[in-house]
Design a protein around this motif. Structure first.
Motif, mmCIF file in Angstrom:
data_model
loop_
_atom_site.group_PDB
_atom_site.id
_atom_site.type_symbol
_atom_site.label_atom_id
_atom_site.label_comp_id
_atom_site.label_asym_id
_atom_site.label_seq_id
_atom_site.Cartn_x
_atom_site.Cartn_y
_atom_site.Cartn_z
ATOM 1 N N LEU A 162 69.268 19.043 -54.172
ATOM 2 C CA LEU A 162 69.764 18.101 -55.171
ATOM 3 C C LEU A 162 71.036 17.412 -54.692
ATOM 4 C CD1 LEU A 162 69.422 20.303 -58.405
ATOM 5 C CD2 LEU A 162 67.725 18.758 -57.393
ATOM 6 N N SER A 163 71.188 16.168 -55.078
ATOM 7 C CA SER A 163 72.439 15.452 -54.800
ATOM 8 C C SER A 163 73.523 16.008 -55.722
ATOM 9 C CB SER A 163 72.256 13.955 -55.069
ATOM 10 O OG SER A 163 72.111 13.734 -56.472
ATOM 11 N N THR A 164 74.760 15.630 -55.468
ATOM 12 C CA THR A 164 75.873 16.066 -56.313
ATOM 13 C C THR A 164 75.653 15.622 -57.753
ATOM 14 O OG1 THR A 164 77.380 16.015 -54.439
ATOM 15 C CG2 THR A 164 78.381 15.957 -56.631
ATOM 16 N N ALA A 165 75.232 14.391 -57.942
ATOM 17 C CA ALA A 165 74.989 13.871 -59.298
ATOM 18 C C ALA A 165 73.853 14.636 -59.970
ATOM 19 C CB ALA A 165 74.671 12.384 -59.243
ATOM 20 N N GLU A 166 72.802 14.941 -59.222
ATOM 21 C CA GLU A 166 71.686 15.704 -59.793
ATOM 22 C C GLU A 166 72.119 17.117 -60.171
ATOM 23 O OE1 GLU A 166 67.751 13.770 -57.634
ATOM 24 O OE2 GLU A 166 69.037 15.136 -56.464
ATOM 25 N N ARG A 167 72.949 17.729 -59.352
ATOM 26 C CA ARG A 167 73.458 19.074 -59.672
ATOM 27 C C ARG A 167 74.249 19.046 -60.970
ATOM 28 N NH1 ARG A 167 75.596 22.452 -54.508
ATOM 29 N NH2 ARG A 167 73.906 21.979 -53.092
ATOM 30 N N GLU A 168 75.124 18.043 -61.094
ATOM 31 C CA GLU A 168 75.932 17.931 -62.306
ATOM 32 C C GLU A 168 75.056 17.699 -63.532
ATOM 33 O OE1 GLU A 168 78.713 14.862 -61.257
ATOM 34 O OE2 GLU A 168 79.831 16.201 -59.910
ATOM 35 N N GLN A 169 74.056 16.844 -63.384
ATOM 36 C CA GLN A 169 73.147 16.581 -64.498
ATOM 37 C C GLN A 169 72.345 17.828 -64.835
ATOM 38 O OE1 GLN A 169 70.066 13.657 -63.823
ATOM 39 N NE2 GLN A 169 69.870 13.246 -66.011
ATOM 40 N N PHE A 170 71.832 18.513 -63.835
ATOM 41 C CA PHE A 170 71.074 19.743 -64.035
ATOM 42 C C PHE A 170 71.924 20.770 -64.794
ATOM 43 C CE2 PHE A 170 69.700 23.960 -62.466
ATOM 44 C CZ PHE A 170 68.377 23.942 -62.888
ATOM 45 N N THR A 171 73.177 20.918 -64.388
ATOM 46 C CA THR A 171 74.081 21.871 -65.027
ATOM 47 C C THR A 171 74.314 21.505 -66.491
ATOM 48 O OG1 THR A 171 75.156 22.347 -62.927
ATOM 49 C CG2 THR A 171 76.390 22.910 -64.915
ATOM 50 N N ARG A 172 74.561 20.232 -66.753
ATOM 51 C CA ARG A 172 74.780 19.786 -68.135
ATOM 52 C C ARG A 172 73.539 20.023 -68.991
ATOM 53 N NH1 ARG A 172 77.009 15.442 -65.530
ATOM 54 N NH2 ARG A 172 75.210 14.147 -66.001
ATOM 55 N N LEU A 173 72.378 19.670 -68.472
ATOM 56 C CA LEU A 173 71.141 19.836 -69.236
ATOM 57 C C LEU A 173 70.824 21.309 -69.483
ATOM 58 C CD1 LEU A 173 68.938 17.084 -67.526
ATOM 59 C CD2 LEU A 173 70.001 16.987 -69.804
ATOM 60 N N ALA A 174 70.985 22.124 -68.454
ATOM 61 C CA ALA A 174 70.728 23.565 -68.609
ATOM 62 C C ALA A 174 71.693 24.170 -69.626
ATOM 63 C CB ALA A 174 70.823 24.272 -67.263
ATOM 64 N N ALA A 175 72.963 23.744 -69.615
ATOM 65 C CA ALA A 175 73.945 24.252 -70.573
ATOM 66 C C ALA A 175 73.558 23.864 -72.004
ATOM 67 C CB ALA A 175 75.336 23.731 -70.234
ATOM 68 N N ARG A 176 73.029 22.661 -72.178
ATOM 69 C CA ARG A 176 72.579 22.249 -73.518
ATOM 70 C C ARG A 176 71.420 23.100 -73.990
ATOM 71 N NH1 ARG A 176 71.849 15.920 -73.063
ATOM 72 N NH2 ARG A 176 70.449 16.307 -74.799
ATOM 73 N N VAL A 177 70.473 23.355 -73.111
ATOM 74 C CA VAL A 177 69.329 24.194 -73.469
ATOM 75 C C VAL A 177 69.811 25.618 -73.783
ATOM 76 C CG1 VAL A 177 67.188 25.225 -72.599
ATOM 77 C CG2 VAL A 177 67.666 22.805 -72.184
ATOM 78 N N LYS A 178 70.714 26.134 -72.972
ATOM 79 C CA LYS A 178 71.271 27.470 -73.213
ATOM 80 C C LYS A 178 71.942 27.527 -74.585
ATOM 81 C CE LYS A 178 74.792 30.682 -71.555
ATOM 82 N NZ LYS A 178 75.846 30.923 -70.562
ATOM 83 N N GLY A 179 72.736 26.516 -74.907
ATOM 84 C CA GLY A 179 73.395 26.481 -76.206
ATOM 85 C C GLY A 179 72.405 26.496 -77.356
ATOM 86 N N ARG A 180 71.358 25.727 -77.212
ATOM 87 C CA ARG A 180 70.317 25.691 -78.241
ATOM 88 C C ARG A 180 69.670 27.055 -78.389
ATOM 89 N NH1 ARG A 180 67.996 24.714 -82.870
ATOM 90 N NH2 ARG A 180 65.780 24.351 -82.745
ATOM 91 N N LEU A 181 69.369 27.694 -77.268
ATOM 92 C CA LEU A 181 68.743 29.012 -77.317
ATOM 93 C C LEU A 181 69.682 30.053 -77.938
ATOM 94 C CD1 LEU A 181 66.911 28.963 -73.899
ATOM 95 C CD2 LEU A 181 65.836 29.046 -76.165
ATOM 96 N N GLN A 182 70.979 29.956 -77.630
ATOM 97 C CA GLN A 182 71.940 30.873 -78.227
ATOM 98 C C GLN A 182 71.989 30.684 -79.741
ATOM 99 O OE1 GLN A 182 75.255 29.709 -75.707
ATOM 100 N NE2 GLN A 182 75.245 31.717 -74.695
ATOM 101 N N THR A 183 71.940 29.439 -80.191
ATOM 102 C CA THR A 183 71.919 29.166 -81.624
ATOM 103 C C THR A 183 70.655 29.738 -82.248
ATOM 104 O OG1 THR A 183 73.221 27.148 -81.332
ATOM 105 C CG2 THR A 183 71.905 27.315 -83.358
#
Length: 149
Positions: free
Chosen positions: A121-142
């Motif tokens: 992944l490019s740097t931008a893709e890594r950052e996007q992947f991290t943001r998206l995964a964190a959102r999914v994690k937050g939803r799952l925690q809720t």
């Protein structure tokens, strides 16, 4: 997309997590850590002074299993038990200096493992992947909190 499709997101997420753990397990084995041990080191590093019951909850294992694991790790010089200042029935768990050094080495291995996994992944893709995964994690925690699990 159905249950026979290897690109189904549920399979991909599960496989990515499993493969990262597998690669990491192999790499930390060289410093003498099992998966159970590195999980304990990680949890106690982040939550020094946790009780055995709290550690069992964090590891999602029963208290007796946690107790046996802590006994072995204490015998090997990784963990120390200290009496709780307010409740003598509770022992608080702390990493020893050797365990903190092992954690530091383990963390470097973890960072390398993640970097190697994300190399395509490019740097931008890594950052996007991290943001998206964190959102999914937050939803799952809720969702998990809403259902008491």
């Amino acid at each position: 997309m159905g249950p026979d499709d290897d690109e189904y997101i549920g399979y991909v997420l599960s496989d990515v997590a499993r493969l990262i753990r597998t690669v990491f397990d192999r790499r930390v084995r060289d410093i003498g850590l099992t998966r159970a041990q590195w999980l304990v080191l990680t949890r106690l590093y982040r939550r020094p002074g946790a009780s055995q019951t709290e550690l069992a909850d964090m590891l999602e294992i029963d208290r007796a299993s946690a107790g046996r694991m802590i006994d072995r790790m204490q015998k090997n010089g990784w963990v120390e038990r200290r009496a709780d200042s307010e409740d003598r029935r509770i022992n608080r768990l702390y990493l020893t200096a050797d365990a903190r050094r092992a954690h530091k080495e383990m963390w470097a291995i973890a960072e390398t493992t993640v970097d190697d996994a994300l190399a395509p992944l490019s740097t931008a893709e890594r950052e996007q992947f991290t943001r998206l995964a964190a959102r999914v994690k937050g939803r799952l925690q809720t969702m998990a909190g809403a259902h008491g699990t």
